[in-house]
Design an enzyme around this catalytic site. Structure first.
Site, short mmCIF file in Angstrom:
data_model
loop_
_atom_site.label_atom_id
_atom_site.label_comp_id
_atom_site.label_asym_id
_atom_site.label_seq_id
_atom_site.Cartn_x
_atom_site.Cartn_y
_atom_site.Cartn_z
CB THR A 1 -0.82 -0.11 1.02
OG1 THR A 1 0.10 0.61 2.25
CG2 THR A 1 -1.63 -1.02 1.41
CD GLU B 1 -4.74 -2.83 3.10
OE1 GLU B 1 -5.67 -2.34 2.26
OE2 GLU B 1 -3.95 -2.13 4.11
CE LYS C 1 -15.01 14.29 17.99
NZ LYS C 1 -14.55 13.63 18.63
CD1 TRP D 1 -18.62 12.15 14.25
CD2 TRP D 1 -16.50 13.00 13.72
NE1 TRP D 1 -17.31 10.74 15.00
CE2 TRP D 1 -16.73 12.05 14.48
CE3 TRP D 1 -15.36 12.89 13.00
CZ2 TRP D 1 -14.92 11.38 15.03
CZ3 TRP D 1 -13.67 12.78 13.93
CH2 TRP D 1 -13.93 11.98 14.92
P1 ADP Z 1 -3.66 3.53 -0.49
O1 ADP Z 1 -4.15 3.26 0.97
O2 ADP Z 1 -2.06 3.80 -1.07
O3 ADP Z 1 -4.60 4.73 -1.48
P2 ADP Z 1 -4.96 1.87 -1.70
O4 ADP Z 1 -5.49 1.32 -3.20
O5 ADP Z 1 -5.49 0.29 -1.30
O6 ADP Z 1 -3.85 2.52 -1.20
O7 ADP Z 1 -6.17 2.76 -1.20
C1 ADP Z 1 -7.42 1.84 -0.73
C2 ADP Z 1 -8.59 3.38 0.21
O8 ADP Z 1 -8.92 4.09 -0.95
C3 ADP Z 1 -9.57 2.57 0.69
O9 ADP Z 1 -9.33 1.89 1.98
C4 ADP Z 1 -10.71 4.12 0.32
O10 ADP Z 1 -10.39 4.72 1.55
C5 ADP Z 1 -10.33 4.43 -0.36
N1 ADP Z 1 -11.57 4.18 -1.80
C6 ADP Z 1 -11.23 3.45 -2.75
N2 ADP Z 1 -11.96 3.01 -3.45
C7 ADP Z 1 -12.87 3.69 -3.15
C8 ADP Z 1 -14.09 4.90 -3.62
N3 ADP Z 1 -14.91 4.47 -4.91
N4 ADP Z 1 -14.91 5.57 -2.80
C9 ADP Z 1 -14.01 6.16 -1.78
N5 ADP Z 1 -13.34 5.63 -1.17
C10 ADP Z 1 -12.20 4.90 -2.05
#
Ligand code: ADP
Length: 534
Positions: free
Chosen positions: A181, A326, A434, A439
């Site tokens: 990640t 993940e 916050k 929120w």
């Molecule tokens: P990084 O953590 O490096 O950005 P990832 O691509 O694994 O890599 O990121 C996953 C995160 O991206 C998710 O936990 C979420 O917060 C965000 N995410 C993924 N798809 C969406 C979506 N369609 N809408 C909003 N957030 C998203």
């Protein structure tokens, strides 16, 4: 029934045998390269045999440092099918993170695109485990490099065996790949994928009610092959015999539009910033995008207004999806139910802008302070996931405990669930604002600001405030030639949110800092604006 191992070998063999005439199109520095799945299979086998002759054994990690192209795709199957582990390194990480993840994964061989060699040369003295670099190039002669020992990919393939036989007895639970990640704090965390997980994920994205990937598609993964397996599309495509269109180094919106037109792309996938850029080019000129049956968008929230523009102005169906490194990554897809299609336009758009329904095969819970939330679209909690393509830990990392406990992946994303079971991501936990004990969702504000006709991009962050703890500040990039004042933008939001949600400041910028995978880099903006209310 048979206890038959779910491995990538049978996926590759199906692609080779049943779809030998189907095409893979790859944009390289020297132009468009085309070949068939028959050629692809032979070259993947040659690569496996060449890697074996370099000493790669079952369980060894082989890294790729590459754009989306046909050679990268060859590694996608050649490495796992021989029992080794494919580590797709994110080329946009910092040099420190690149060397950290290559060392942490213990990569033995690195396959690198020629134009990316300088990035690896920068870090080569920090790499402890690499015993060979293989340069992937269209040219006969490799350019001089300080990487050592170094091999030419094409020379190795010439010597490789096109009939290399893959083991039939690989354990389906053995690792086939890994991906890190991109870290917001600390070092990146590694996720290991099993054959079984990727097999089942690939089945899932072929379902009509998810992405519906099929032989009939011409699929353009804009999402990099070093970002969460390009959302699994390459694995599914080889299995299903889907025509693949790989956009190569640094694809611009115009390059993408050219490929969509020439290759009659039906399904394209990328993060929202890719689609915002594409829309800008589409607005500037005539392009034929009529072949597209869907644009898949994930990685961060797809702005509602962008979905509307794609669907109503350009008649391109929009598919919003959610996932994480993940989760292999597809976990939620916002495909409307049959009766939702009958809803009025606004209600349909509201549903599409949510992250959608849980993919078949997975389980979820949304857990708030008082336990699982009600499915009323209001109560918020953290999204928890489990299933056969969800990771159960980070690779050799003592940060696993915080994310994986009690048999669930704790996503760190705050969500609501509506009566239809549609999940809406309110925010990442760390990005929620916050204010005065309440929120505020940065995502909702961004969505609303991006609906203003003068706004190209917007990102909202919480900035420390002496009285309210945090207050929202909006960072905004305007469309070229457009103008709007801070007050006008605040007025535009006034009838959409409670007064205390309205950002205290709007900061106009030339561009918003982005992460290595094209998401808004909120950490950098928080740092930049931290003294706004001091
Ligand atoms: P990084 O953590 O490096 O950005 P990832 O691509 O694994 O890599 O990121 C996953 C995160 O991206 C998710 O936990 C979420 O917060 C965000 N995410 C993924 N798809 C969406 C979506 N369609 N809408 C909003 N957030 C998203």
């Amino acid at each position: 029934m048979m206890d038959f191992p779910l491995t990538l070998r049978s996926m590759l063999e199906r692609g080779e045998k049943l779809f030998p005439k189907k095409e893979i199109v790859s944009r390289t520095p020297s132009g468009i390269h085309r070949y068939t799945y028959a050629d692809y299979g032979r070259r993947a086998r040659r690569l496996s045999s060449a890697l074996q002759s370099l000493g790669v054994k079952s369980g060894d990690r082989v890294a790729t440092f590459a754009w989306n192209n046909h050679r990268h795709l060859e590694a996608y199957f050649a490495v796992p099918c021989m029992g080794a582990v494919l580590h797709t390194v994110n080329i946009r990480l910092s040099p420190e993170h690149i060397s950290y993840i290559i060392n942490h994964a213990g990569d033995k061989v690195v396959l690198v695109d020629e134009d990316l060699v300088p990035l690896l040369e920068n870090v080569k003295d920090q790499l402890d485990t690499v015993t060979a670099y293989i340069v992937m190039s269209d040219k006969e002669e490799l350019p001089p490099t300080s990487l050592s020992p170094v091999y030419s990919y094409e020379d190795l393939l010439q010597q490789g065996d096109p009939g290399f036989a893959y083991p039939e007895n690989l354990d389906e639970n053995s690792p086939m790949g890994m991906c890190y990640t991109s870290a917001t704090t600390g070092n990146p965390k590694g996720v290991v994928y099993s054959h079984r997980g990727i097999f089942l994920h690939s089945l899932c994205i072929g379902l009509t009610d998810t992405l519906g990937l099929s032989e009939r598609d011409s699929c353009l993964p804009v999402v990099p092959m070093f970002h969460a397996n390009a959302w699994g599309l390459p694995f599914g495509a080889v299995w299903y015999g889907t025509k693949l269109v790989l956009p190569g180094p640094g694809p611009t919106p115009d390059v993408l539009l050219g490929l969509i037109e020439q290759e009659k792309v039906t399904l394209a996938a990328g993060v929202p910033t890719v689609w915002l850029g594409l829309l800008k080019s589409m607005e500037a000129g005539e392009h034929d995008t009529s072949s597209l049956r869907a644009v898949v968008c994930g990685g961060s929230a797809a702005p509602r207004d962008m979905i509307k523009t794609f669907e109503t102005k350009y008649n391109i169906p929009f598919l919003h999806a959610y996932g994480m490194t993940e989760t292999a990554p597809v976990a939620l897809v916002s495909r409307l139910k049959s009766y939702q299609e009958e809803w009025d336009a606004d209600a349909r758009l509201d549903a599409q802008a949510k992250q959608g329904l849980l993919a078949p095969g997975l389980e979820m819970k949304v857990v708030g302070e008082k336990g699982e939330v009600r499915w009323d679209g209001q109560e918020m909690g953290e999204l928890l996931l489990r299933g056969p393509w969800i990771a159960d830990s980070y690779y050799n990392d003592d940060r696993s405990q915080a994310t994986f406990s009690d048999g669930w992946l704790h996503t760190g994303d705050v969500a609501t669930v509506d009566e239809e079971g549609f999940v809406k991501l309110v925010d990442r936990m760390k990005d929620l604002i916050k204010s005065g004990g309440e929120w505020i969702s940065s995502v909702d504000l961004e969505n609303a600001i991006m609906a203003h006709p003068a706004v190209f991009e917007a990102s909202v962050i919480g900035v420390p405030h002496p009285k309210w703890q945090e207050r929202p500040v909006a960072c905004v990039v305007l469309k070229e030639g457009s103008e709007v004042s801070e007050q006008e933008l605040r007025d535009f939001l006034a009838d959409k949110f409670a007064k205390w949600w309205i950002p205290d400041r709007v900061v106009f910028m030339d561009k918003i800092p982005k992460t290595s995978v094209g998401k808004f880099l909120k950490r950098a903006m928080r740092e930049m604006l931290k003294d706004t209310f001091a």
